[in-house]
Enzyme design. Structure first.
Site, short mmCIF file in Angstrom:
data_model
loop_
_atom_site.label_atom_id
_atom_site.label_comp_id
_atom_site.label_asym_id
_atom_site.label_seq_id
_atom_site.Cartn_x
_atom_site.Cartn_y
_atom_site.Cartn_z
N HIS A 63 3.27 -6.80 -4.95
CA HIS A 63 2.79 -5.57 -4.31
C HIS A 63 3.63 -5.17 -3.09
O HIS A 63 4.20 -4.07 -3.09
CB HIS A 63 1.30 -5.71 -3.97
CG HIS A 63 0.79 -4.64 -3.06
ND1 HIS A 63 0.74 -3.31 -3.41
CD2 HIS A 63 0.33 -4.70 -1.78
CE1 HIS A 63 0.27 -2.60 -2.39
NE2 HIS A 63 0.01 -3.41 -1.40
N HIS A 92 3.42 -5.71 5.21
CA HIS A 92 2.27 -4.89 5.61
C HIS A 92 0.90 -5.52 5.36
O HIS A 92 -0.07 -5.17 6.03
CB HIS A 92 2.35 -3.48 5.00
CG HIS A 92 1.88 -3.38 3.58
ND1 HIS A 92 2.70 -3.60 2.50
CD2 HIS A 92 0.65 -3.08 3.05
CE1 HIS A 92 2.02 -3.43 1.38
NE2 HIS A 92 0.77 -3.12 1.68
N ASP A 93 0.81 -6.45 4.41
CA ASP A 93 -0.50 -7.08 4.15
C ASP A 93 -0.58 -8.52 4.66
O ASP A 93 -1.59 -9.20 4.42
CB ASP A 93 -0.80 -7.05 2.64
CG ASP A 93 -1.35 -5.71 2.19
OD1 ASP A 93 -2.00 -5.01 3.00
OD2 ASP A 93 -1.14 -5.34 1.01
N GLU A 117 -3.34 -8.85 7.49
CA GLU A 117 -4.67 -8.51 6.96
C GLU A 117 -5.16 -9.56 5.96
O GLU A 117 -6.35 -9.89 5.91
CB GLU A 117 -4.60 -7.14 6.29
CG GLU A 117 -5.96 -6.51 6.08
CD GLU A 117 -5.82 -5.03 5.70
OE1 GLU A 117 -5.22 -4.27 6.47
OE2 GLU A 117 -6.32 -4.68 4.62
N ASP A 118 -4.27 -10.11 5.16
CA ASP A 118 -4.70 -10.94 4.04
C ASP A 118 -4.27 -12.40 4.10
O ASP A 118 -4.57 -13.17 3.18
CB ASP A 118 -4.18 -10.33 2.72
CG ASP A 118 -4.82 -8.97 2.44
OD1 ASP A 118 -5.91 -8.71 2.98
OD2 ASP A 118 -4.22 -8.17 1.71
N ASP A 156 2.16 2.49 -0.04
CA ASP A 156 1.07 1.56 -0.38
C ASP A 156 0.08 2.23 -1.33
O ASP A 156 -0.35 1.66 -2.34
CB ASP A 156 0.38 1.12 0.92
CG ASP A 156 -0.66 0.03 0.71
OD1 ASP A 156 -0.45 -0.84 -0.16
OD2 ASP A 156 -1.68 0.05 1.42
#
Ligand code: MN
Length: 281
Positions: free
Chosen positions: A83, A109-110, A113-114, A170
């Site tokens: 992704h 980018h994630d 957050e993840d 995204d």
């Protein structure tokens, strides 16, 4: 060419265990090679190719390690790293975005957050500009999911050009995923709600990148076509005309008629209870 950062900082990046490698001194604000970003999102200070390649591969490696235990929610359980790499690839291949800070931020980018990644870690490894963009596109996980989603709609218009680029790519990636297959455990209603929500977020990015915005228009046209195909209502408009972007239509000879057809196609579908409220248990 003058190089604003210790070369060894960048040339020490091709390690296969990047996270275990003791890093050099953190990149200071005044040394950040990505700090000179103009209003078009273009870095004014060009890095030599070897340093660019080095930092991009370091970044992909960093994200791959961070996301290594995660999978996407599709049937095939695609590795999650597909992704962020795909998002960065959309920026370059479809958006003509070559700002290294934006590309690195897209790859990362994630991560916060993840995964267990911190903004400080990103700043240490990739500098304050990249860290700032990632921060802009990272939801506050302490908030309820519903609130986080509302905040994306509310805050996106005020975000930087770079953050909006990452947001657009995204959403392109995620919406295409949804068009190709429904994630495991998702209902048709949830898919529809995601499209509606994504459209609201994207509307805060208007004027950021015409190519990416057009790609999103095409995704929504495709979504409408599929909703129409499933529906037996009487709002069967000419799909061919609807698949032409409105901006292109204004250049065609029958633009007025086609444009009206497109608008009525959209509004009729959006107003059709069957198309927008498919039967669902
Ligand atoms: Mn994402």
């Amino acid at each position: 060419m003058e190089f604003p950062v210790e070369k060894s900082t960048f040339l020490s990046m091709m390690q296969d265990k990047v996270l275990d490698v003791p890093t050099n001194a953190p990149i200071k604000e005044h040394d950040d090679p990505f700090r000179f970003v103009d209003s078009c999102g273009t870095s004014n200070k060009a890095l030599p190719n070897e340093d660019l390649l080095s930092v991009v591969l370091k970044c992909v490696n960093f994200a791959a390690i961070k996301h290594s235990k995660q999978r996407r929610k599709d049937m095939d359980q695609t590795p999650y790293i597909n992704h962020p790499i795909g998002v960065a690839n959309i920026l370059i291949q479809e958006g003509d975005v070559y700002d290294p800070a934006v590309i690195l931020a897209a790859i990362l980018h994630d991560t916060v957050e993840d995964t267990n990644t911190t903004f400080e870690e990103i700043e240490q490894e990739f500098g304050p500009t990249v860290s700032r963009i990632v921060r802009e596109v990272t939801d506050d996980k302490k908030l309820e999911k519903h609130e986080r989603k509302l905040l994306q709609i509310k805050n996106t218009p005020n975000k930087s050009h770079e953050a909006k680029l990452v947001t657009l790519a995204d959403k392109i990636y995620n919406l295409r995923d949804l068009l190709s297959s429904t994630p495991v455990g998702w209902t048709e209603v949830r898919v529809r709600e995601y499209f509606k929500w994504a459209k609201q977020v994207i509307s805060g990015c208007q004027g950021t990148n015409p190519k990416l915005e057009k790609a999103l228009d095409m995704i929504f046209v495709q979504r409408l076509k599929e909703a129409k195909d499933k529906c037996d209502c009487t709002n069967k408009y000419n799909i061919r005309s609807a698949s032409v972007n409105e901006s292109e239509k204004s250049e065609t000879s029958c633009d007025q008629e086609e444009s009206e057809s497109f608008v009525s196609f959209q509004s009729n579908l959006e107003n059709c209870q069957k198309c927008t409220e498919p039967n669902e248990k």
